[in-house]
Write a protein that holds these residues in place. Structure first.
Motif: not given
Length: 253
Positions: A59-80
C-alpha cells in the motif's frame, strides 16, 4: 518464535530496517502489509517475500496522512480479518542544529517520525481491541534517549516516539496490547549516509560510526529486525513500555 497466524503491518517497508523487518516476519509465515511511498522499491520488496510463500500486499501513501493510516488498517482487517502487529519504521533524518533547521525541516521530520507513528498506532489500537490485543513496535533511535550534536529535529522526534511508546503502553496494557520501542544506533542502511551537509562516502560514514561505537562495528538491519520480531512474539508478552537501545554500547557510557 512463530508468527504464522499473525497479520503484520510495516511502515517504511521498502528500505533499510523496515525491509529487513518485512523479511523477518515473512520467514515466519506471517501475512504482511507493506507500507511505503516508492512504487518501484515497493514492488521489489513485495517480490522478495514471495519466496516465503506468505500472503503480502503493498500500500503506497504518506504515513503523515491520517486518512491513509485509517485506510491501511481498515484494508488489512477486510482482507485478513485482523491486525496482530504494527511496526512503525518509516522515518527521515535532517542533520542540522536548531539555528540551521528550517521550518520545513522541522515539520517534515515530525510529520514522518512522530505523526506517522501516532496515526497508524491510533488506527491499529482500535482494530486490536476488537480481536483481543496485539503488539506495536516503534523504531525510535538511541538519540531519542540521549542527545547528539547536529540532529536537533531528529533527536526531538525520536524522543517523542519513546515517550509516546510509554504512554500507549500504560493506556493499553489491560487490553493486552503491548507497545515497545527499539532504539538503534548506527545501522548499515541508506539512511546512515543520507542528508549529510557535505559530500561523504559510504566508507567514511561507516568508519566514523565504527570508531564511535564501543563494539567497533555498526549494526545490520537484520539485527534490528530480530529484536523487533522478538518484541512482537508470544515470548515477549510481559514486555511493554520499554525502549531498548541496540547500539553496540553507545548509550552505556
Amino acid at each position: 518464535m512463530t508468527h504464522s497466524k499473525k497479520v503484520v503491518i510495516v511502515t517504511g517497508a521498502t528500505s533499510g530496517i523496515g525491509e529487513a523487518v518485512v523479511e523477518a516476519f515473512a520467514a515466519t509465515g506471517a501475512s504482511l502489509v507493506l507500507v511505503g511511498r516508492d512504487r518501484e522499491r515497493g514492488q521489489r520488496a513485495l517480490e522478495s517475500v514471495q519466496k516465503f510463500n506468505c500472503q503480502a500486499e503493498l500500500m503506497l501513501g504518506d504515513v503523515a496522512d491520517s486518512s491513509f493510516a485509517d485506510q491501511v488498517i481498515n484494508s488489512s482487517v477486510e482482507r485478513f480479518g485482523k491486525v496482530s502487529v504494527l511496526v512503525n519504521s518509516a522515518g527521515i533524518i535532517r542533520r542540522r542544529s536548531v539555528p540551521e533547521t528550517t521550518d520545513d525541516d522541522w515539520r517534515q521530520t515530525f510529520d514522518a517520525n512522530v505523526s506517522g507513528v501516532f496515526y497508524f498506532s491510533r488506527a491499529a489500537v482500535k482494530a486490536m481491541r476488537k480481536t483481543g490485543g496485539g503488539s506495536i513496535v516503534n523504531v525510535a533511535s538511541n538519540v531519542g534517549l540521549v542527545g547528539r550534536p547536529g540532529l536537533a529535529a531528529y533527536c526531538a522526534s525520536k524522543g517523542a516516539v519513546v515517550l509516546l511508546t510509554k504512554a500507549m503502553a500504560l493506556d493499553h496494557a489491560k487490553e493486552q496490547i503491548s507497545v515497545n520501542a527499539v532504539c538503534p544506533g548506527a545501522v548499515d542502511t541508506p539512511m546512515l549516509v543520507s542528508a549529510h551537509n557535505k559530500p561523504v562516502s559510504i566508507d567514511e560514514v561507516l568508519q566514523m560510526n565504527i570508531d564511535s561505537t564501543p563494539q567497533g562495528r555498526v549494526a545490520t538491519a537484520k539485527e534490528i529486525a530480530g529484536l523487533t520480531l522478538y518484541l512482537a512474539s508470544e515470548e515477549a508478552r510481559h514486555i511493554t513500555g520499554v525502549a531498548i537501545p541496540i547500539d553496540g554500547g553507545v548509550t552505556a557510557g
